[in-house]
Design a protein around this motif. Sequence first.
Motif, short mmCIF file in Angstrom:
data_model
loop_
_atom_site.label_atom_id
_atom_site.label_comp_id
_atom_site.label_asym_id
_atom_site.label_seq_id
_atom_site.Cartn_x
_atom_site.Cartn_y
_atom_site.Cartn_z
N SER A 83 0.86 -1.19 0.00
CA SER A 83 0.00 0.00 0.00
C SER A 83 0.89 1.23 0.00
CB SER A 83 -0.86 0.03 1.27
OG SER A 83 -0.03 0.20 2.39
N GLY A 84 0.24 2.37 -0.18
CA GLY A 84 0.96 3.63 -0.10
C GLY A 84 1.42 3.91 1.32
N SER A 85 0.57 3.59 2.29
CA SER A 85 0.95 3.83 3.69
C SER A 85 2.21 3.04 4.05
CB SER A 85 -0.19 3.41 4.62
OG SER A 85 -1.35 4.14 4.36
N GLU A 86 2.25 1.79 3.62
CA GLU A 86 3.44 0.98 3.89
C GLU A 86 4.65 1.51 3.12
OE1 GLU A 86 1.23 -3.30 4.77
OE2 GLU A 86 2.56 -3.11 3.06
N ALA A 136 -0.41 17.86 4.40
CA ALA A 136 0.09 16.67 3.70
C ALA A 136 -0.68 15.43 4.12
CB ALA A 136 1.57 16.47 4.03
N TYR A 137 -0.82 14.50 3.19
CA TYR A 137 -1.37 13.17 3.51
C TYR A 137 -0.33 12.13 3.11
CZ TYR A 137 -4.42 9.10 3.71
OH TYR A 137 -4.97 7.88 4.02
N HIS A 138 0.10 11.34 4.06
CA HIS A 138 1.09 10.32 3.76
C HIS A 138 0.62 8.95 4.25
CE1 HIS A 138 3.98 13.22 2.26
NE2 HIS A 138 3.89 13.93 3.37
N GLY A 139 -0.67 8.69 4.13
CA GLY A 139 -1.19 7.40 4.55
C GLY A 139 -1.46 7.38 6.04
N VAL A 140 -1.76 6.18 6.56
CA VAL A 140 -2.34 6.09 7.89
C VAL A 140 -1.52 5.27 8.89
CG1 VAL A 140 -4.68 6.50 7.09
CG2 VAL A 140 -3.78 4.17 7.08
N VAL A 167 7.68 15.27 1.04
CA VAL A 167 6.56 16.04 0.48
C VAL A 167 5.89 15.25 -0.63
CG1 VAL A 167 7.46 18.37 0.96
CG2 VAL A 167 8.05 17.25 -1.20
N GLU A 168 4.60 15.51 -0.79
CA GLU A 168 3.94 15.08 -2.03
C GLU A 168 4.27 16.17 -3.04
OE1 GLU A 168 0.46 15.53 0.64
OE2 GLU A 168 -0.48 14.18 -0.79
N PRO A 169 4.84 15.84 -4.19
CA PRO A 169 5.13 16.92 -5.15
C PRO A 169 3.86 17.71 -5.46
CG PRO A 169 5.84 14.78 -6.01
CD PRO A 169 5.24 14.52 -4.67
N PHE A 218 9.98 12.10 -2.19
CA PHE A 218 8.73 12.50 -2.85
C PHE A 218 7.72 11.38 -2.63
CE2 PHE A 218 10.09 15.56 -6.57
CZ PHE A 218 10.40 16.53 -5.63
N ASP A 219 6.61 11.71 -1.98
CA ASP A 219 5.53 10.74 -1.86
C ASP A 219 4.67 10.87 -3.11
OD1 ASP A 219 3.42 9.14 -1.28
OD2 ASP A 219 2.95 10.04 0.67
N GLU A 220 4.88 9.92 -4.02
CA GLU A 220 4.21 9.99 -5.33
C GLU A 220 3.11 8.94 -5.44
OE1 GLU A 220 5.45 11.37 -8.72
OE2 GLU A 220 7.58 11.75 -8.32
N VAL A 221 2.46 8.65 -4.31
CA VAL A 221 1.45 7.60 -4.32
C VAL A 221 0.32 7.94 -5.31
CG1 VAL A 221 -0.35 6.51 -2.90
CG2 VAL A 221 2.00 6.59 -2.10
N ILE A 222 0.03 9.24 -5.49
CA ILE A 222 -0.98 9.55 -6.51
C ILE A 222 -0.39 10.14 -7.79
CG2 ILE A 222 -2.90 9.81 -4.89
CD1 ILE A 222 -2.64 12.77 -5.19
N THR A 223 0.81 10.70 -7.71
CA THR A 223 1.34 11.35 -8.92
C THR A 223 2.11 10.38 -9.82
OG1 THR A 223 3.18 12.13 -7.54
CG2 THR A 223 1.43 13.71 -8.03
N ALA A 274 2.24 3.66 -5.31
CA ALA A 274 1.27 2.56 -5.07
C ALA A 274 0.16 2.74 -6.10
CB ALA A 274 0.74 2.60 -3.63
N LYS A 275 -1.08 2.60 -5.69
CA LYS A 275 -2.27 2.92 -6.49
C LYS A 275 -2.17 2.49 -7.97
CE LYS A 275 -3.83 6.64 -3.44
NZ LYS A 275 -5.13 6.41 -2.89
N GLY A 276 -1.76 3.41 -8.86
CA GLY A 276 -1.73 3.13 -10.30
C GLY A 276 -0.75 2.03 -10.69
C1 LIG Z 1 0.34 10.86 -1.09
C2 LIG Z 1 -0.22 9.63 -0.47
N1 LIG Z 1 0.56 8.88 0.32
C3 LIG Z 1 0.13 7.75 0.89
C4 LIG Z 1 -1.15 7.32 0.69
C5 LIG Z 1 -1.63 6.07 1.35
O1 LIG Z 1 -1.86 5.06 0.44
P1 LIG Z 1 -2.74 3.79 0.86
O2 LIG Z 1 -4.14 4.27 1.04
O3 LIG Z 1 -2.55 2.85 -0.30
O4 LIG Z 1 -2.15 3.25 2.10
C6 LIG Z 1 -2.01 8.06 -0.13
C7 LIG Z 1 -3.39 7.63 -0.36
O5 LIG Z 1 -4.22 8.34 -0.88
C8 LIG Z 1 -1.54 9.25 -0.71
O6 LIG Z 1 -2.33 10.03 -1.48
#
Ligand SMILES: Cc1ncc(COP(=O)(O)O)c(C=O)c1O
Length: 440
Positions: A116-119, A149-153, A221-223, A254-259, A283-285
């Motif tokens: 996952s992105g969080s991991e 910023a959102y970097h997962g949970v 940072v998320e870019p 760079f947290d590129e989980v969505i970019t 992650a994601k895509g």
């Molecule tokens: C920038 C960013 N990092 C981390 C995450 C967490 O990803 P996940 O929900 O797959 O754990 C997200 C989810 O939206 C995100 O947008």
Amino acid sequence: MANETHSLTQEQLNSWWMPFTPNRVFKTNPKLYVAAEGMHMTMADGRKIIDATAGLWCVNAGHGRKEIADAVHQQLMDMDYANPFGFGHPKAFELAHRLATEIAPEGLNRVFFTNSGSEAVDTALKMARAYWRARGQGEKTKFIARHKAYHGVNFGGVSVAGLTPNRKNFGPVIEADFLNHTLLPENAFSKGQPEHGAELADELERIVALHDASNIAAVIVEPMSGAGGVILPPKGYLEKLRAICDKHDILLIFDEVITCYGRLGASCASVATGITPDIITSAKGLTNGVIPMGAVMAKQEVYDACMQGPENIPEFMHGYTYSGHPVACAAALATLDIYKNEKLFERAGTTAEIWQEGIHRLDGLPYVTDVRNWGLVGAIDLEPHGEPGPTRGQQVAAKLLEKGITVRAAGDTLMMSPPLIIESSHIDQIFDAFEAVLKS
Ligand SMILES: Cc1ncc(COP(=O)(O)O)c(C=O)c1O
């Protein structure tokens, strides 16, 4: 809005403790999806809805891709699982190499798999600390992140989260400090990366001076911040962050989980902007959202520094039962093939121009205080109505759903991130619906 529960009992509805969902409201009026194909989701009452959010920023190649389904099925038949601790399987290596050569910017050629992105975020933070420790600078442990910023949970991600609601109930976190976000009123209604605000990056100098670089492991940072409300980096901002990190010997993540995976018209934001961090999370895509999977791409220097100590002991004491899961790898490889064969990243870059024209039709409509876009991402801010109950953003999202469009509402910000296969007819449908709702 009429929506059938697909014969679910109230007990069944109550049983799933839903994530990031107002559970009590949902369970009195459930919104259930039952099928998905291409640009559309089908709801339990049979209505087809345009998925203007690609699920949750993840279904970049559109829903129901047979190539991925076939690859997953074949992999399940050939080998359903392989222990990744001390063993490997060919597809994980093949995928890692393709990410290093086709997705990551040059130099980020060591890939660690998560689910996952969080991991991925927590893995990247641990990598940063392990790197400095391996270099004999184990006191470099602090992280610098950003407001909104959102970097997962997971706990690492929550520690560097800049969204108060995501932190406040969960007690002590690891030490971090925060830069301001880059959402500036003077950039309202910008098209693409905004002009003003590169100097906000200079605040990093103040924070570094406060904590001293000898205590700081990394800036994360998320870019482009997604979940926090689609907050774009002003032109020159990321360059400045990179330069300040270099000057003080601090890693840049760079947290590129969505970019990552095409949304900005390139493989990732780093490639789109030409700014190379030391570590990228994704992650994601990666699997088109089909199978949970994340990938952390690190500079070889980070990997090499960690490859020390006795050779018979794992150098990085970290990993997941499902790291590099063969079924996820098969899904990811099939997804990368689709991106490549259909030139979806380039297509996103071209369609982004039509998207930009479409979304800025909303400039000047009632209640609209800002419209932002970059690549195939967009956000609309609405004036709050200041009353209790659903926000204006939630009200507009509900009206849009009645008109057959799903968008994501965070307070009074409406966010969109459509699949990269979107056609101009869908773009028209989306913004026609917006116009009608806002004018009404
Ligand atoms: C920038 C960013 N990092 C981390 C995450 C967490 O990803 P996940 O929900 O797959 O754990 C997200 C989810 O939206 C995100 O947008």
